[in-house]
Design a protein around this motif. Structure first.
Motif, PDB file in Angstrom:
ATOM      1  N   ARG A  54       5.557 -29.089  54.760  1.00 24.06           N
ATOM      2  CA  ARG A  54       6.332 -29.898  55.705  1.00 24.06           C
ATOM      3  C   ARG A  54       6.310 -31.372  55.326  1.00 24.06           C
ATOM      4  NH1 ARG A  54       5.094 -29.263  61.677  1.00 24.06           N
ATOM      5  NH2 ARG A  54       2.996 -28.632  61.087  1.00 24.06           N
ATOM      6  N   VAL A 114      18.605 -25.926  56.736  1.00 24.16           N
ATOM      7  CA  VAL A 114      17.563 -25.042  57.269  1.00 24.16           C
ATOM      8  C   VAL A 114      16.186 -25.546  56.832  1.00 24.16           C
ATOM      9  CG1 VAL A 114      16.755 -22.675  57.391  1.00 24.16           C
ATOM     10  CG2 VAL A 114      19.199 -23.140  57.142  1.00 24.16           C
ATOM     11  N   VAL A 116      15.149 -28.590  56.200  1.00 27.84           N
ATOM     12  CA  VAL A 116      14.678 -29.813  56.857  1.00 27.84           C
ATOM     13  C   VAL A 116      14.606 -29.651  58.375  1.00 27.84           C
ATOM     14  CG1 VAL A 116      15.170 -32.259  57.241  1.00 27.84           C
ATOM     15  CG2 VAL A 116      15.560 -31.245  54.996  1.00 27.84           C
ATOM     16  N   PHE A 117      15.630 -29.025  58.954  1.00 29.89           N
ATOM     17  CA  PHE A 117      15.711 -28.991  60.417  1.00 29.89           C
ATOM     18  C   PHE A 117      15.353 -27.639  60.995  1.00 29.89           C
ATOM     19  CE2 PHE A 117      18.730 -32.140  58.909  1.00 29.89           C
ATOM     20  CZ  PHE A 117      18.320 -33.242  59.621  1.00 29.89           C
ATOM     21  N   GLY A 118      15.094 -26.653  60.140  1.00 31.07           N
ATOM     22  CA  GLY A 118      14.974 -25.293  60.651  1.00 31.07           C
ATOM     23  C   GLY A 118      13.567 -24.795  60.899  1.00 31.07           C
ATOM     24  N   TRP A 119      12.546 -25.681  60.798  1.00 31.29           N
ATOM     25  CA  TRP A 119      11.165 -25.215  60.933  1.00 31.29           C
ATOM     26  C   TRP A 119      10.950 -24.446  62.229  1.00 31.29           C
ATOM     27  CZ3 TRP A 119       7.993 -25.360  56.870  1.00 31.29           C
ATOM     28  CH2 TRP A 119       8.224 -26.302  55.866  1.00 31.29           C
ATOM     29  N   ASN A 120      11.585 -24.903  63.323  1.00 32.53           N
ATOM     30  CA  ASN A 120      11.364 -24.233  64.603  1.00 32.53           C
ATOM     31  C   ASN A 120      12.474 -23.246  64.938  1.00 32.53           C
ATOM     32  OD1 ASN A 120       9.193 -25.954  64.765  1.00 32.53           O
ATOM     33  ND2 ASN A 120      10.333 -27.488  65.952  1.00 32.53           N
ATOM     34  N   ARG A 121      13.434 -23.096  64.026  1.00 28.76           N
ATOM     35  CA  ARG A 121      14.589 -22.259  64.358  1.00 28.76           C
ATOM     36  C   ARG A 121      14.604 -20.935  63.607  1.00 28.76           C
ATOM     37  NH1 ARG A 121      19.626 -23.927  66.851  1.00 28.76           N
ATOM     38  NH2 ARG A 121      19.238 -25.874  67.938  1.00 28.76           N
ATOM     39  N   VAL A 122      13.985 -20.902  62.455  1.00 31.68           N
ATOM     40  CA  VAL A 122      13.963 -19.654  61.689  1.00 31.68           C
ATOM     41  C   VAL A 122      12.509 -19.282  61.400  1.00 31.68           C
ATOM     42  CG1 VAL A 122      16.204 -20.081  60.603  1.00 31.68           C
ATOM     43  CG2 VAL A 122      14.127 -20.854  59.473  1.00 31.68           C
ATOM     44  N   MET A 126      12.450 -16.707  56.218  1.00 29.22           N
ATOM     45  CA  MET A 126      13.785 -17.290  56.070  1.00 29.22           C
ATOM     46  C   MET A 126      13.651 -18.740  55.610  1.00 29.22           C
ATOM     47  SD  MET A 126      17.081 -17.164  56.329  1.00 29.22           S
ATOM     48  CE  MET A 126      18.409 -18.353  56.438  1.00 29.22           C
TER      49      MET A 126
ATOM     50  N   PRO B  50      22.273 -31.557  60.812  1.00 32.24           N
ATOM     51  CA  PRO B  50      22.118 -30.584  59.725  1.00 32.24           C
ATOM     52  C   PRO B  50      23.434 -30.261  59.017  1.00 32.24           C
ATOM     53  CG  PRO B  50      21.337 -29.726  61.853  1.00 32.24           C
ATOM     54  CD  PRO B  50      22.152 -30.935  62.127  1.00 32.24           C
ATOM     55  N   VAL B 322      24.591 -21.451  58.151  1.00 32.14           N
ATOM     56  CA  VAL B 322      24.059 -22.711  58.672  1.00 32.14           C
ATOM     57  C   VAL B 322      24.603 -22.998  60.081  1.00 32.14           C
ATOM     58  CG1 VAL B 322      24.010 -25.191  58.329  1.00 32.14           C
ATOM     59  CG2 VAL B 322      23.706 -23.666  56.405  1.00 32.14           C
ATOM     60  N   VAL B 325      22.715 -20.761  62.454  1.00 34.67           N
ATOM     61  CA  VAL B 325      21.328 -21.178  62.723  1.00 34.67           C
ATOM     62  C   VAL B 325      21.307 -22.372  63.688  1.00 34.67           C
ATOM     63  CG1 VAL B 325      19.284 -22.231  61.673  1.00 34.67           C
ATOM     64  CG2 VAL B 325      20.362 -20.271  60.578  1.00 34.67           C
ATOM     65  N   PHE B 326      22.259 -23.263  63.546  1.00 32.56           N
ATOM     66  CA  PHE B 326      22.242 -24.485  64.358  1.00 32.56           C
ATOM     67  C   PHE B 326      23.251 -24.440  65.504  1.00 32.56           C
ATOM     68  CE2 PHE B 326      20.362 -25.675  60.327  1.00 32.56           C
ATOM     69  CZ  PHE B 326      19.189 -26.234  60.782  1.00 32.56           C
ATOM     70  N   ASP B 333      13.574 -32.590  68.166  1.00 33.53           N
ATOM     71  CA  ASP B 333      12.176 -32.229  67.909  1.00 33.53           C
ATOM     72  C   ASP B 333      11.635 -33.150  66.811  1.00 33.53           C
ATOM     73  OD1 ASP B 333      13.007 -31.278  65.458  1.00 33.53           O
ATOM     74  OD2 ASP B 333      12.900 -29.164  66.007  1.00 33.53           O
ATOM     75  N   HIS B 335      11.442 -32.881  63.805  1.00 31.61           N
ATOM     76  CA  HIS B 335      12.156 -32.918  62.535  1.00 31.61           C
ATOM     77  C   HIS B 335      13.516 -33.613  62.649  1.00 31.61           C
ATOM     78  CE1 HIS B 335       9.083 -30.308  61.060  1.00 31.61           C
ATOM     79  NE2 HIS B 335       9.321 -29.440  62.008  1.00 31.61           N
TER      80      HIS B 335
END
Lengths: 499, 337
Positions: A54, A114, A116-122, A126, B50, B322, B325-326, B333, B335
């Motif tokens: 991270r 994904v 950079v921003f996807g740590w809490n989403r996927v 993934m 994103p 993408v 996902v978003f 948050d 990030h």
């Protein structure tokens, strides 16, 4: 100053491409390290590896953004400043550039979101896939752009055709164009150079933390991973550089002669200058140290076979000598330094004494400048050594510009780019410095079945100690227990270290 | 199918993708200074966080494809529009950097500076794109070799400037409709007001540009005389535009945004239909740069078509992944920007 349109256009290209090239190699090199770190996290489940991934991702993101921003300029600058070149090579060069866009940029930019921003989403898998894809995307990008550039050095798979009253190159054999004689040598060299930069970058920051006794577990783990990558890539670069120099001797003998300051062809084996300063007027190298017959040995595996010198090339086709000679020698010297530093550090690490050598850690803090300089000087040597051609043997640089663009406008754009890039560099340094000062995130407990069993165990321990854990949420307990676990893991490592 | 026509269509698709996708994030940039409050500004910025980078890749790929398929048009337009292109490049750099750096420090001055730079660069980029398109479609002064010789002032034609303003209004409307999907509460009501205003300005400018095209730029209508069924497209664009207020009134943000996408797609189609078979229209006696004259060799066009056929499905997959996902409302948050 009375610079011509060609000189101004060249200056602008040099400025924009050299600035741009500060960023992509770090993206490639850091990308590889992030793949290793996140892969280790998936394998071991140690949250420290996730924290490492991270942290480096945050720096990667800033670096990537500046790389993209400065890269867009490159995509369009062929048309703005090199219109004649664009018309001449569009059929070939444009294809490689378009392939880069469709195969590399979409892959990178999509999965970057994904990453950079996807740590809490996927989920972690993934996310790991995204990291791998971003890394592959940045490598594919290097593949296509190096192919396109190498075609300018060693054109292949094309024919010259008259079109609209002027000659231009058209593809006849796509794969011959892709695998043109210098492409794969140069690609390997560029990728390894990027891995070295990524490794030294991580080692620099990690060494800084170690010297300051901050985030030590994080820094040690990061340093060792980067050290392995850096050492392997540095040795690999030696092999790659050697085979590439032989290819240059074969494909572009005048360029190699410029690199080596080799003015006059002799009838015996050719010496190799370790250092020195070429005096073009007197056709010799001054203040230098040379190893006799060494260049012949390296190029031909033969002590006595002479290497072709600049005098074999007609004067109007000779490249300049001073800039290629100096930049080439700086690059090679730095490459040797990287091998020495990483090999020494590996030996010390093996013996468990690396992290007590403060002088060496200090050296690694500073050494990150080395790969930046080496990556830049390598390209300077290659591209200045290609002169006076923009496409070797086919199109001269002086014939390739946008002849109708007024000089003043190019001057304006150089100044504008210069100012913007200067500000950009300052902001990049400031933001990266802030991130380093702020430090890595705390390792966080892993979700899923493994940590659930930990929660049960920790809760049981907590109850045994006094029962006040009833008021705690299970997440609190899990967090605390994982901190305790990672602390004990750290202690294990320290023991290992002192052995 | 003639490969030249195929490539004209593929470039049209890339441009359409760019206009729809980057259109909303440029629009968000144009609206950004209207947002009050730092958290709200971060929400708005992160709604495109994103996505903007991937959206810009459509432009980069459009540039690469134009270079490969029609190098003469690429060379003429980029060198002919030298300073405007440099201005766009600097704006795109400024935008990328503003988005990336804005929230990296809490200093008020720092944030105010990057907010302004985000707004200005979004505005300038959109405006220049519109003016450039207006010039290419409306016609510029070419030499016999197909080089642009009109100078900087030759680009400031009324029609081109009107298209530039149209682009700004369209992006603002599109961005506001996109934000409706992404933010909640009072901010969403505020955004809806902007969407209304931008909608009316956009419709008005559409009428102005259409009027100028009908009266002042007759060559734009040639293809419509050849293929009268092409007149269906302006009608469809009108219907798509009319559907936007329905979506706003009934509070169906997705419907409104989809209609906006459709109207932008339709307008891009109209521009391409008016242009075909030219890439750059000549306003002098010299011939225009058309898709045969400015093209690469047949073999290269075929090769590139294969590359595109392999690449396009992949691109569609990444883009869909993408956006999936978003999906949903923005949340901040650790990030976020």
């Amino acid at each position: 100053m009375d610079l011509t349109l060609v000189e101004l256009s060249r200056a602008q290209f040099a400025l924009t491409v050299m600035f741009h090239y500060l960023f992509p190699p770090l993206s490639i090199g850091l990308g590889l390290l992030m793949v290793v770190m996140e892969g280790l996290y998936l394998r071991t489940g140690n949250p420290q590896y996730e924290a490492m991934a991270r942290f480096w991702t945050r720096i990667f993101a800033v670096n990537f953004a500046v790389g993209v921003a400065s890269g867009i300029t490159m995509e369009f600058q062929f048309g703005t400043n090199w219109a004649t070149y664009s018309r001449f090579v569009g059929d070939v060069f444009g294809s490689a550039l378009a392939a880069e866009g469709i195969f590399a940029f979409f892959l990178e930019s999509g999965f970057l979101a994904v990453l950079v921003f996807g740590w809490n989403r996927v989920g972690p898998r993934m996310h790991f896939l995204s990291t791998v894809m971003v890394f592959l995307g940045s490598c594919f990008s290097a593949v296509w752009i190096v192919i396109a550039n190498s075609w300018q050095h060693t054109p292949a798979g094309f024919r010259l055709v008259e079109h609209e009253g002027a000659l231009r190159a058209e593809i006849t054999d796509f794969w011959a164009m892709v695998f043109n004689p210098s492409a794969m040598h140069r690609l390997g060299h560029v990728l390894l150079g990027s891995f070295i930069l990524g490794a030294f970058f991580v080692m620099s920051i990690s060494a800084w933390y170690l010297l300051r006794h901050r985030h030590e577990d994080f820094a040690r783990k990061s340093f060792v991973i980067a050290l392995w990558v850096g050492a392997l890539a540095s040795w690999g670069e030696l092999v790659s550089g050697h085979s590439q120099a032989r290819a240059v001797a074969h494909n572009q003998p005048a360029k190699l002669a410029a690199f080596e300051g080799h003015f006059v062809t002799a009838d015996h084996g050719t010496e190799m200058w370790l250092m020195g300063w070429p005096n073009v007027e007197e056709q010799r190298v001054e203040y230098g140290i040379a190893i006799p017959k060494m260049l012949s040995l390296l190029v031909y595996d033969d002590f006595d076979r002479p290497v072709q010198a600049l005098d074999q090339t007609p004067p109007q086709d000779r490249p300049p000598v001073v800039v290629p000679f100096v930049s080439y020698h700086v690059m090679v010297g730095l490459g040797m330094l990287f091998i020495g530093m990483t090999s020494l550090a590996l030996v010390l690490w093996w013996r468990g004494r690396l992290f007590s050598q403060r002088w060496l850690l200090w050296a690694f803090v500073v050494a990150v400048i080395g790969p930046y300089v080496a990556n830049q000087t390598g390209w300077v040597a290659a591209e200045v050594g290609r002169q006076p051609w923009v496409v070797y043997g086919l199109l001269r640089t002086s014939d390739a510009v946008s002849a109708l663009v007024p000089r003043e406008q190019v001057l304006v754009s150089i100044i504008a780019f210069g100012l913007v890039y200067l500000a950009l560099l300052a902001v990049w340094l400031y933001v990266v410095n802030e991130k380093i000062r702020h430090g890595p995130p705390e390792p966080r407990p892993r979700d899923g079945s493994a940590s659930e069993s930990l929660v049960v165990a920790a809760a049981a321990v907590g109850m045994g100690r006094g029962g006040h854990s009833y008021t705690e949420t299970s997440a609190d307990v899990a967090a605390r227990s994982s901190v305790a676990l990672s602390r004990s893991a750290r202690e294990d490592e320290r023991e290992e270290e002192s052995r | 199918m003639d490969l030249h026509v195929l490539w004209f269509c593929l470039l049209g698709v890339l441009l359409m993708g760019y206009a729809i996708l980057d259109g909303f994030d440029l629009g968000v940039g144009i609206l950004h200074p209207l947002v009050r409050g730092d958290t709200e500004r971060r929400l708005v910025l992160n709604s495109i966080g994103p996505l903007w980078d991937g959206n810009e890749v459509w432009l980069v790929t459009f540039g690469g494809a134009l270079f490969a398929a029609f190098p003469d048009a690429y060379a003429t337009v980029l060198s002919g529009f030298y300073l405007p292109v440099i201005l766009v490049l600097l704006s795109l750099i400024g935008r990328a950097i503003s988005i990336e750096f804005r929230s990296k420090s809490t200093s008020r001055f720092w944030r105010a500076y990057w907010d302004f730079s985000f707004f200005l660069s979004s505005l300038v980029a959109t405006l220049v794109f519109g003016v450039a398109l207006g010039n290419v479609v409306g016609g510029i002064e070419l030499s016999a070799e197909g080089y642009y010789v009109g100078g900087l002032s030759g680009l400031l034609q009324p029609f081109a400037l009107a298209v530039g303003l149209l682009a700004v209004a369209g992006a603002a409307m599109h961005g506001a409709l996109y934000l409706q999907l992404k933010v909640e509460g009072a901010l969403r009501l505020e955004v809806r007001r902007w969407a209304w205003v931008a909608f009316f300005v956009f419709v008005g400018l559409n009428l102005v540009v259409a009027g100028m095209a009908l009266r002042g730029v007759p060559h734009l209508l040639l293809n419509f005389e050849r293929w009268p069924f092409a007149w269906a497209m302006p009608v469809l664009v009108g219907l798509a535009l009319a559907n936007i207020p329905r979506g706003l009134v009934r509070d169906r943000p997705l419907q409104a945004f989809a209609s906006s996408c459709a109207s932008i797609a339709g307008l891009t189609f109209l521009a391409a239909a008016a242009l075909y078979p030219n890439l750059v229209v000549s306003s002098s006696s010299a011939p225009s740069l058309d898709i045969w004259r400015s093209a690469s060799s047949e073999a290269t066009l075929r090769l590139m078509a294969i590359i595109a056929m392999i690449g396009m499905p992949l691109v569609a997959t990444y883009t869909a992944t993408v956006y999936w996902v978003f999906r949903g409302k923005v949340e901040l948050d650790e990030h976020s920007y």
